[in-house]
Design a protein around this motif. Structure first.
Motif, PDB file in Angstrom:
ATOM      1  N   ALA A 171      -4.539  14.900  -2.930  1.00  0.00           N
ATOM      2  CA  ALA A 171      -3.462  14.765  -1.869  1.00  0.00           C
ATOM      3  C   ALA A 171      -3.569  14.086  -0.463  1.00  0.00           C
ATOM      4  O   ALA A 171      -2.672  12.826  -0.141  1.00  0.00           O
ATOM      5  CB  ALA A 171      -2.798  16.300  -0.892  1.00  0.00           C
ATOM      6  N   ILE A 172      -5.319  13.910  -0.560  1.00  0.00           N
ATOM      7  CA  ILE A 172      -5.232  13.160   0.686  1.00  0.00           C
ATOM      8  C   ILE A 172      -5.676  11.607  -0.047  1.00  0.00           C
ATOM      9  O   ILE A 172      -4.982  10.759   1.264  1.00  0.00           O
ATOM     10  CB  ILE A 172      -7.021  13.924   1.000  1.00  0.00           C
ATOM     11  CG1 ILE A 172      -6.609  15.022   1.783  1.00  0.00           C
ATOM     12  CG2 ILE A 172      -7.801  12.253   1.785  1.00  0.00           C
ATOM     13  CD1 ILE A 172      -7.854  15.503   2.077  1.00  0.00           C
ATOM     14  N   LEU A 173      -6.012  11.430  -1.149  1.00  0.00           N
ATOM     15  CA  LEU A 173      -6.140  10.441  -1.639  1.00  0.00           C
ATOM     16  C   LEU A 173      -5.143   9.729  -1.638  1.00  0.00           C
ATOM     17  O   LEU A 173      -4.173   8.572  -1.662  1.00  0.00           O
ATOM     18  CB  LEU A 173      -6.815  10.596  -3.254  1.00  0.00           C
ATOM     19  CG  LEU A 173      -8.291  10.601  -2.849  1.00  0.00           C
ATOM     20  CD1 LEU A 173      -9.143  10.785  -5.063  1.00  0.00           C
ATOM     21  CD2 LEU A 173      -9.026   9.757  -2.136  1.00  0.00           C
ATOM     22  N   ALA A 174      -3.736  10.143  -2.476  1.00  0.00           N
ATOM     23  CA  ALA A 174      -2.376  10.169  -2.437  1.00  0.00           C
ATOM     24  C   ALA A 174      -1.871   9.531  -0.924  1.00  0.00           C
ATOM     25  O   ALA A 174      -0.947   8.404  -1.227  1.00  0.00           O
ATOM     26  CB  ALA A 174      -1.447  10.873  -2.622  1.00  0.00           C
ATOM     27  N   VAL A 175      -2.227  10.280   0.252  1.00  0.00           N
ATOM     28  CA  VAL A 175      -1.638   9.426   0.951  1.00  0.00           C
ATOM     29  C   VAL A 175      -2.531   8.323   2.076  1.00  0.00           C
ATOM     30  O   VAL A 175      -1.168   7.461   2.182  1.00  0.00           O
ATOM     31  CB  VAL A 175      -1.744  10.873   2.413  1.00  0.00           C
ATOM     32  CG1 VAL A 175      -1.521   9.849   3.759  1.00  0.00           C
ATOM     33  CG2 VAL A 175      -1.141  11.990   1.395  1.00  0.00           C
ATOM     34  N   LEU A 176      -3.586   8.397   1.003  1.00  0.00           N
ATOM     35  CA  LEU A 176      -4.365   7.155   1.816  1.00  0.00           C
ATOM     36  C   LEU A 176      -3.893   6.159   1.434  1.00  0.00           C
ATOM     37  O   LEU A 176      -3.777   4.724   1.955  1.00  0.00           O
ATOM     38  CB  LEU A 176      -5.934   7.580   1.782  1.00  0.00           C
ATOM     39  CG  LEU A 176      -6.583   8.427   3.024  1.00  0.00           C
ATOM     40  CD1 LEU A 176      -8.413   8.502   2.022  1.00  0.00           C
ATOM     41  CD2 LEU A 176      -6.011   8.291   3.899  1.00  0.00           C
ATOM     42  N   THR A 177      -3.183   5.927  -0.428  1.00  0.00           N
ATOM     43  CA  THR A 177      -3.293   5.478  -1.273  1.00  0.00           C
ATOM     44  C   THR A 177      -1.695   4.446  -0.440  1.00  0.00           C
ATOM     45  O   THR A 177      -1.240   3.157  -0.290  1.00  0.00           O
ATOM     46  CB  THR A 177      -3.073   5.541  -2.136  1.00  0.00           C
ATOM     47  OG1 THR A 177      -4.138   5.934  -2.790  1.00  0.00           O
ATOM     48  CG2 THR A 177      -2.710   4.609  -3.218  1.00  0.00           C
ATOM     49  N   ALA A 178      -0.546   5.827  -0.076  1.00  0.00           N
ATOM     50  CA  ALA A 178       0.704   5.271   0.450  1.00  0.00           C
ATOM     51  C   ALA A 178       0.194   4.737   1.695  1.00  0.00           C
ATOM     52  O   ALA A 178       1.066   3.575   1.205  1.00  0.00           O
ATOM     53  CB  ALA A 178       1.365   6.961   0.626  1.00  0.00           C
ATOM     54  N   ILE A 179      -0.446   4.969   2.045  1.00  0.00           N
ATOM     55  CA  ILE A 179      -0.745   3.980   3.599  1.00  0.00           C
ATOM     56  C   ILE A 179      -1.009   2.825   3.426  1.00  0.00           C
ATOM     57  O   ILE A 179      -1.677   2.438   4.813  1.00  0.00           O
ATOM     58  CB  ILE A 179      -0.088   5.027   4.831  1.00  0.00           C
ATOM     59  CG1 ILE A 179      -1.850   5.676   4.571  1.00  0.00           C
ATOM     60  CG2 ILE A 179       0.392   6.227   4.927  1.00  0.00           C
ATOM     61  CD1 ILE A 179      -2.664   5.755   5.916  1.00  0.00           C
ATOM     62  N   LYS A 180      -2.220   2.429   2.182  1.00  0.00           N
ATOM     63  CA  LYS A 180      -2.576   1.473   2.210  1.00  0.00           C
ATOM     64  C   LYS A 180      -4.117   1.225   3.526  1.00  0.00           C
ATOM     65  O   LYS A 180      -4.297   0.253   3.907  1.00  0.00           O
ATOM     66  CB  LYS A 180      -1.957   0.134   2.289  1.00  0.00           C
ATOM     67  CG  LYS A 180      -0.679  -0.155   1.631  1.00  0.00           C
ATOM     68  CD  LYS A 180       0.117  -1.460   1.076  1.00  0.00           C
ATOM     69  CE  LYS A 180       1.068  -2.117   0.611  1.00  0.00           C
ATOM     70  NZ  LYS A 180       1.780  -1.291   0.157  1.00  0.00           N
ATOM     71  N   HIS A 181      -4.533   2.692   3.835  1.00  0.00           N
ATOM     72  CA  HIS A 181      -5.863   2.784   4.068  1.00  0.00           C
ATOM     73  C   HIS A 181      -7.001   1.959   3.940  1.00  0.00           C
ATOM     74  O   HIS A 181      -6.982   2.284   2.362  1.00  0.00           O
ATOM     75  CB  HIS A 181      -6.468   3.985   4.288  1.00  0.00           C
ATOM     76  CG  HIS A 181      -7.032   4.728   5.212  1.00  0.00           C
ATOM     77  ND1 HIS A 181      -8.105   4.821   4.645  1.00  0.00           N
ATOM     78  CD2 HIS A 181      -6.860   4.728   6.532  1.00  0.00           C
ATOM     79  CE1 HIS A 181      -9.348   4.417   6.289  1.00  0.00           C
ATOM     80  NE2 HIS A 181      -8.319   4.659   6.990  1.00  0.00           N
ATOM     81  N   PRO A 182      -8.059   1.086   4.276  1.00  0.00           N
ATOM     82  CA  PRO A 182      -8.739   0.284   3.885  1.00  0.00           C
ATOM     83  C   PRO A 182      -9.459   1.357   2.104  1.00  0.00           C
ATOM     84  O   PRO A 182     -10.307   0.781   2.099  1.00  0.00           O
ATOM     85  CB  PRO A 182      -9.382   0.073   4.929  1.00  0.00           C
ATOM     86  CG  PRO A 182      -8.588   0.347   5.878  1.00  0.00           C
ATOM     87  CD  PRO A 182      -7.614   1.224   5.470  1.00  0.00           C
ATOM     88  N   SER A 183      -9.552   3.188   3.124  1.00  0.00           N
ATOM     89  CA  SER A 183     -11.068   3.451   2.077  1.00  0.00           C
ATOM     90  C   SER A 183     -10.366   3.668   0.610  1.00  0.00           C
ATOM     91  O   SER A 183     -11.720   3.901  -0.221  1.00  0.00           O
ATOM     92  CB  SER A 183     -11.132   4.948   3.044  1.00  0.00           C
ATOM     93  OG  SER A 183     -10.469   5.516   2.660  1.00  0.00           O
ATOM     94  N   VAL A 184      -9.187   3.308   0.880  1.00  0.00           N
ATOM     95  CA  VAL A 184      -8.838   3.233  -1.109  1.00  0.00           C
ATOM     96  C   VAL A 184      -9.009   2.380  -1.492  1.00  0.00           C
ATOM     97  O   VAL A 184      -8.468   2.361  -3.080  1.00  0.00           O
ATOM     98  CB  VAL A 184      -7.558   4.421  -1.412  1.00  0.00           C
ATOM     99  CG1 VAL A 184      -7.951   5.957  -0.940  1.00  0.00           C
ATOM    100  CG2 VAL A 184      -6.192   4.064  -0.039  1.00  0.00           C
TER     101      VAL A 184
END
Lengths: 216, 553
Positions: A171-184
């Motif tokens: 879930a955390i990775l999905a949110v980070l991917t959705a908001i295009k966070h640099p760490s993913v």
């Protein structure tokens, strides 16, 4: 196919990206070794008691639902496939497909948990929860049957806990991917989550025959 | 070397002055600062465990139980064991010296996972505080081994809380172990092949493997006891269909190798110090390196020697006995090679070297008495007596503390940039050695005469031996307090150490003391074998010069 190399950030302690990626993956494998030893203690306990009480374990295991267990096995194996696809797209930097397959994996993991919940509910209704209200026929096998169900709940419960942790990580990775966070932007976090998820599947691959099938 | 000694008044940039807010310490990811955090917390827990030990010895001064009730005594010795084993002996050398030195010795800028490293300290503190809270809140009376069914079904003390504490501390050491394994595999400086690694690194590698393979097993086992206690899920209690002997198998599968988690890092320290103060290569480097690995492997096969009297089969007992004798082989290889290293060496009896000599003596006594316990027949007589208590204190406590103090003194100049005062440090080493032997040697005799462990009253004819032991404990207490004072004193008043006060080989001595935040100005390149002391004669004058000014400081 667009061969876009996923951009990565180098941490200060490493010389180059190759060293960094290898370190992360070796670290995850080492962690999985500790997890194997963790479950290993439980598997050893189960095997010792099963060898000592074959007859009662046979009686007791018939209260487990093989169709539900089989369904869950299929669900988890499919989730391994979707996870592999997630990693595949992450390595190519294709964010949209990566997110899609990650969500599919999460959905399958939740399905597994719901089915597990139904199974636990059945045990509760049948009075097969170890404790003062434990009921089992024939009564002379009560103690050992209780042992079987103690182990059943300890092993599947710990596995379910690992599934829940997996869902949270995804879930955390999905949110980070959705908001295009640099760490993913980096594919390594997804790859590590993938390794963990395959480990969770493999534990179930051992649990299912051991608890549901072998006594047959 | 390009590094220079700071002139008086000039403050060089280093990891200690890189930030002085509390925040900069509590949120640091620098392995050296985390080592300092561990040093402070490990010392505090050691003080707690030591006070409990003094209470035990005070109670045993007289044959009657006149200081505390049996219940209180049970809680005191249990917490002494829990605090000392889980919160001091297991983390002491890996978490303090290992954290500080592993990246420095292999020429890395930090451990592979700095944030995981910081997390391990927080998890350790959480576990430690929970265990301490359990102790304040009623304590535990099961003994540190938590044997069910007593611990899972009958004890009315804080077993669950203590198990949660031990579980967390276990995870802290798993984090450290994973970090070391990855760092040693992947982050060695160019030219630093496996057989150019310092033996300290080999020892920590073997230790990390034991941690990674063993700790999870004891974690799940203790968790099952807690689950049995809280949810009445029967696993080990015979009344619920389980088998308490199985607990012992699983428990000792970790807890015997845990002894090697405590002593292997100490052996790593010994190799470094002996080579430096004998000014010689370590004799049989490959044998010493592989003996660490061999101890790690064989250590996993001997757990059953804790269970000779439990009713496991005689054949299992014979096999475990044989395998236990086998551990003596790599251990003896180490001792012989250290002795051979000293042979014809230019030995300097500095404080770290005194601790090393003490270690060798204690380790030989502890090891030889281990053979009595590994033999089936003699073990039946000695099982659960003070002989066992004395034996494991010689190995675990003597080994770990002497190694730890040797290492702490040896690398103190590197950690702080200051020399400790040599004269009083030597005095402390002698007091600790005398106190240790006076405390634990009489216990061998007591055990042989039949004094059982964990009893707080005894027949009057054994009082003399108990008084000797208690007097030794008091002496030992004084010996342990001394370093706290003079090491703290040296932080302000010690002589400036310079990068390499001992003229030692090894990458950690090729950077400033204290080192800069990322250890090296530029990544070092290794071109020679470890311990090539014959190539380093030019350092000796420098070393003796610093030493002379230190002795007067």
């Amino acid at each position: 196919m667009v061969q876009e190399q996923a951009p990565q950030k180098l941490s200060i302690q490493f010389e180059d990206l190759h060293q960094q990626n290898e370190s992360y993956i070796v670290g995850m494998w080492t962690f999985l070794v500790t997890e194997i030893m963790f479950f290993g203690g439980l598997f050893t306990t189960y095997l010792v008691y099963r060898v000592a009480n074959q007859e009662t374990f046979w009686e007791a295991h018939r209260h487990l639902s093989v169709p539900l267990g089989f369904f869950n096995t299929c669900v988890l194996l499919t989730s391994s496939l979707t996870m592999a696809l997630t990693v595949h797209y992450a390595q190519r930097g294709l964010r949209k497909q990566q997110l899609l397959w990650l969500l599919a994996t999460m959905a399958l993991a939740c399905t597994f948990l719901v089915v597990k919940g139904f199974e636990y509910h059945h045990k509760f209704v049948e009075g097969l929860i170890p404790g003062p209200n434990f009921r089992f026929e024939p009564v002379e096998h009560l103690r050992v049957a209780q042992l079987f169900f103690s182990l059943y709940f300890a092993m599947t419960g710990l596995h379910a806990l690992h599934v829940i942790i997996g869902v949270l990580v995804m879930a955390i990775l999905a949110v980070l991917t959705a908001i295009k966070h640099p760490s993913v932007q980096d594919f390594i976090p997804i790859e590590l989550a993938g390794l963990y998820w395959h480990f969770v599947d493999i534990v179930w691959i051992f649990l299912f025959p051991l608890l549901y099938l072998i006594p047959r | 070397m390009s590094v220079a000694v700071a002139k008086p008044g000039e403050v060089k940039h280093n990891y200690l002055n890189a930030g002085d807010t509390v925040r900069s310490w509590l949120l640091t990811t620098d392995h050296k600062r985390i080592a300092v955090l561990y040093l402070v917390s490990v010392t505090l827990f050691f003080a707690v465990g030591g006070l409990l030990a003094l209470l035990i010895r005070l109670e045993l001064l007289t044959p009657q139980g006149d200081l505390m009730t049996s219940e209180t005594y049970n809680r005191v010795f249990t917490m002494h064991g829990v605090v000392m084993i889980f919160l001091f002996l297991i983390p002491a050398i890996p978490a303090v010296l290992g954290n500080f030195l592993v990246p420095l010795m292999i020429g890395a800028r930090d451990l592979a996972f700095p944030r995981l490293n910081l997390a391990s300290w927080y998890v350790y503190m959480a576990g430690g505080l929970i265990a301490t809270w359990a102790m304040v809140n009623g304590g535990v009376d099961t003994g540190w081994t938590f044997y069910p069914p007593y611990s899972s079904s009958y004890s009315t003390s804080q077993v669950t809380l203590t198990i949660v504490g031990a579980f967390l501390v276990g995870f802290s050491s798993i984090f450290t172990g994973i970090n070391f394994i990855v760092t040693i595999h992947k982050m060695r400086a160019p030219g630093l092949t496996w057989f150019r690694l310092p033996l300290f690194i080999w020892a920590h590698y073997a230790t990390s493997v034991i941690i990674v393979l063993g700790t999870p097993v004891v974690a799940i086992t203790l968790l099952l006891v807690a689950v049995e206690r809280v949810f009445r899920l029967g696993i080990f209690d015979p009344a619920l269909g389980g088998d308490p002997i199985l607990f012992q198998h699983l428990f000792w599968f970790y807890s015997h190798p845990a002894v090697y988690i405590m002593i292997l890092p100490a052996m790593g320290v010994i190799s470094e110090v002996i080579a430096c103060f004998s000014r010689k290569r370590v004799f049989g480097y490959h044998f010493v390196a592989f003996s660490s690995v061999a101890i790690a492997v064989v250590g996993f096969l001997v757990w059953g020697h804790h269970m000779f009297t439990t009713g496991q089969s005689v054949y299992a007992g014979m096999v475990f006995s044989l395998l236990s004798f086998l551990v003596a082989v790599p251990s003896a290889v180490k001792v012989f090679n250290w002795t051979a290293t000293m042979y014809k060496g230019t030995i300097e009896f500095r404080a770290p070297m005194l601790y090393v000599m003490g270690f060798l003596g204690l380790f030989v006594i502890g090891g030889l008495t281990g053979l009595f316990l590994a033999s089936l027949a003699t073990d039946i007589h000695l099982q659960d007596t003070y002989f066992v208590v004395a034996h494991f204190h010689y190995i675990m406590v003597g080994g770990t503390i002497f190694g730890y103090l040797a290492g702490l003194h040896f690398w103190w100049p590197k950690m702080t940039g200051r020399m400790y005062p040599e004269g009083i440090a030597k005095l402390a080493a002698l007091i600790i050695f005398a106190g240790f032997n006076l405390t634990f040697f009489p216990q061998f005799v007591l055990g042989y005469l039949g004094m059982p462990r964990r009893y707080h009253w005894y027949p009057e004819e054994w009082q003399m031996l108990h008084v000797m032991s208690s007097a030794g404990a008091a002496l030992l207490g004084i010996g342990y307090i001394l370093p706290i004072f003079y090491l703290l004193w040296s932080l302000r008043n010690g002589a400036i150490a310079g990068p390499n006060p001992w003229g030692a080989t090894g990458l950690e001595w090729k950077t400033d003391s204290p080192p800069i935040t990322h250890n090296f100005e530029e990544t070092p390149i290794v071109t020679e074998e470890p311990y090539a002391y014959e190539n380093h004669h030019q350092h000796e004058e420098v070393a003796s010069g610093t030493g002379a000014s230190t002795a007067e400081a």
